[in-house]
Write an enzyme that holds these catalytic residues in place. Structure first.
Site: not given
Ligand code: 13P
Length: 343
Positions: A29, A32, A139, A180, A222, A264-266, A292
Site C-alpha cells: 500500500s 507500506t 488478495k 491470506e 497464502k 515471507s513475513g519478515g 508469494s
C-alpha cells in the site's frame, strides 16, 4: 453479472502454482511502500513508485520463475516507461496480474491489540473494474498477532468470516481469491505455540470457507510458515520448520486446494528460500508448495536500486537472482552455496 467458467478459474489457480514458479507480491500500500523507500532514503512519489515497479516488471527472464504479480490499486492503473499499461506488460510475458483488494487491518472493537481487515463494503462493485483492467486474481490479508492471551477466538473467527466473504465475492466476479491469514511471527513464542495458533486459524478459515461455499479448487492459500518467534532464544532449524509446517497443513488444508503460496513475513530472504526448499524436498504433497513473497523477493533489488536510474540493471540482476533461487526451491533443488554464486 459476467459469468466466468469455473474451468477458467481453475486454470488460473493452477497457472499461478506452475512448476518452478511463484508469485511476486508487489502490492505494498502507499503507506507500506513509503516505509520500504524510507529504508533506502528515496522519496515515495507516484513517479518513484512507478519507476520501481517498472524495474521489477521489465526484468528480462523473470517470467521463467514468476507466474503472477500482486499489484496495488495505483499500480494496476500505471504504465511502463514506453506507455504499456502494467497489466498488459505482465500478460505479454504470461505473468498473471492480480490485485490486493482489502483496505487494511484496523483495530478490532473490544479487542485491544487485535485487528480486523476491512474492505467488504462496496467490494462487489469494485471487482468488475479490476477484471476489466486485466486482473485475474485478488488478495485479502488478515493479520493475527500472538501475545499473552492472544489471539482471541473472536479475532480468529471474525477475520476468517471476512476472508470467506471476500473469497466468495471474488469467485463470483471471475477472479481467483488468494486467502491470506497471516499469523505474525513477532515475539518470543516457541515454534509449538506458532503451530497451535496457525492450526486454530486454519481451522477457522477453512470452516468459514466451506460454510460460505467458496470453491477450494478455485482459490489459493497464502499462509505464514510455522516458525519460532523472531525474538525466541531458541530458533527451530529449517528441517523443524518444514516438519511442523507440513504437519499443520496436512491436518487443516483440503487436498482440493491447488496450491499453498507462502508469505515471507519478515524472514530473511535466504531463510524464506531455504524453508520452502526443505518442504519441497519431501514432495509430493497434496498441494503445490510455492511462494508469494514480497520482502524476500525484493529486498536485494530495492537495496541495489537505491532510487538511482544508473542502478536499474544491478537491481534487475538482484531480483532475477532471488526469483531464480526461489524457483529452484519449488522442486527442492536449491542449496545455500548457490547464494555465493548468485551474489
Ligand atoms: P511478505 O512476503 O513481505 O510478507 O509480503 C507478502 C504479502 O503480500 C503480505 O501481504
Amino acid at each position: 453479472m459476467r459469468t466466468v467458467a469455473a474451468h477458467d478459474l481453475e486454470q488460473t489457480a493452477k497457472a499461478l502454482v506452475a512448476p518452478g514458479k511463484g508469485i511476486l507480491a508487489a502490492d505494498e500500500s502507499t503507506g507500506t511502500i513509503k516505509k520500504r523507500f524510507d529504508s533506502i532514503g528515496v522519496e515515495s512519489t507516484e513517479e518513484n513508485r512507478r519507476a520501481y515497479r517498472d524495474l521489477l516488471f521489465t526484468t528480462e527472464g523473470a517470467e521463467e520463475f514468476i507466474s503472477g504479480v500482486i499489484l496495488y490499486d495505483e499500480t494496476l492503473r500505471q504504465s511502463s516507461a514506453d506507455g504499456t499499461p502494467f497489466p498488459e506488460l505482465l500478460s505479454s510475458k504470461e505473468i498473471v496480474p492480480g490485485i490486493k483488494v482489502d483496505l487494511g487491518a484496523k483495530p478490532l472493537a473490544h479487542a485491544p491489540g487485535e485487528t480486523i481487515t476491512e474492505g467488504l463494503d462496496g467490494l462487489r462493485e469494485r471487482l468488475p473494474e479490476y477484471y476489466e483492467l486485466g486482473a485475474r486474481f485478488t488478495k485479502w490479508r488478515a493479520v493475527i498477532a500472538i501475545g499473552a492471551g492472544l489471539p482471541s477466538e473472536y479475532c480468529v473467527w471474525t477475520n476468517a468470516h471476512a476472508l470467506a466473504r471476500f473469497g466468495a465475492l471474488s469467485q463470483e466476479a471471475g477472479l481467483v481469491p488468494i486467502i491470506e491469514p497471516e499469523v505474525l511471527m513477532d515475539g518470543d513464542h516457541t515454534i509449538e505455540r506458532s503451530f497451535d495458533v496457525t492450526s486454530r486459524v486454519l481451522h477457522g478459515v477453512f470452516t468459514e470457507l466451506r460454510d460460505q461455499r467458496v470453491h477450494f479448487e478455485q482459490m489459493l492459500l497464502k499462509p505464514n510458515m510455522v516458525l519460532s518467534g523472531y525474538d525466541a532464544s531458541e530458533q527451530a532449524d529449517a528441517a523443524e520448520v518444514a516438519t511442523q509446517t507440513l504437519r499443520c497443513f496436512y491436518r487443516h488444508v483440503p487436498a482440493a486446494v491447488p496450491g499453498v503460496v507462502f508469505l515471507s513475513g519478515g524472514q530473511s530472504d535466504e531463510d524464506a528460500t531455504a524453508h520452502l526448499n526443505e518442504m519441497n524436498a519431501s514432495a509430493p504433497h497434496p498441494w503445490e508448495l510455492s511462494f508469494s513473497y514480497g520482502r524476500a523477493l525484493q529486498a536485494p533489488a530495492l537495496k541495489a536500486w537505491g532510487g538511482a536510474e544508473e542502478n536499474v540493471e544491478a537491481a534487475q540482476r538482484a531480483f532475477y537472482a532471488r526469483a531464480r533461487l526461489n524457483g529452484l526451491a519449488r522442486s527442492g533443488s536449491y542449496s545455500p552455496d548457490m547464494e555465493k554464486v548468485a551474489a
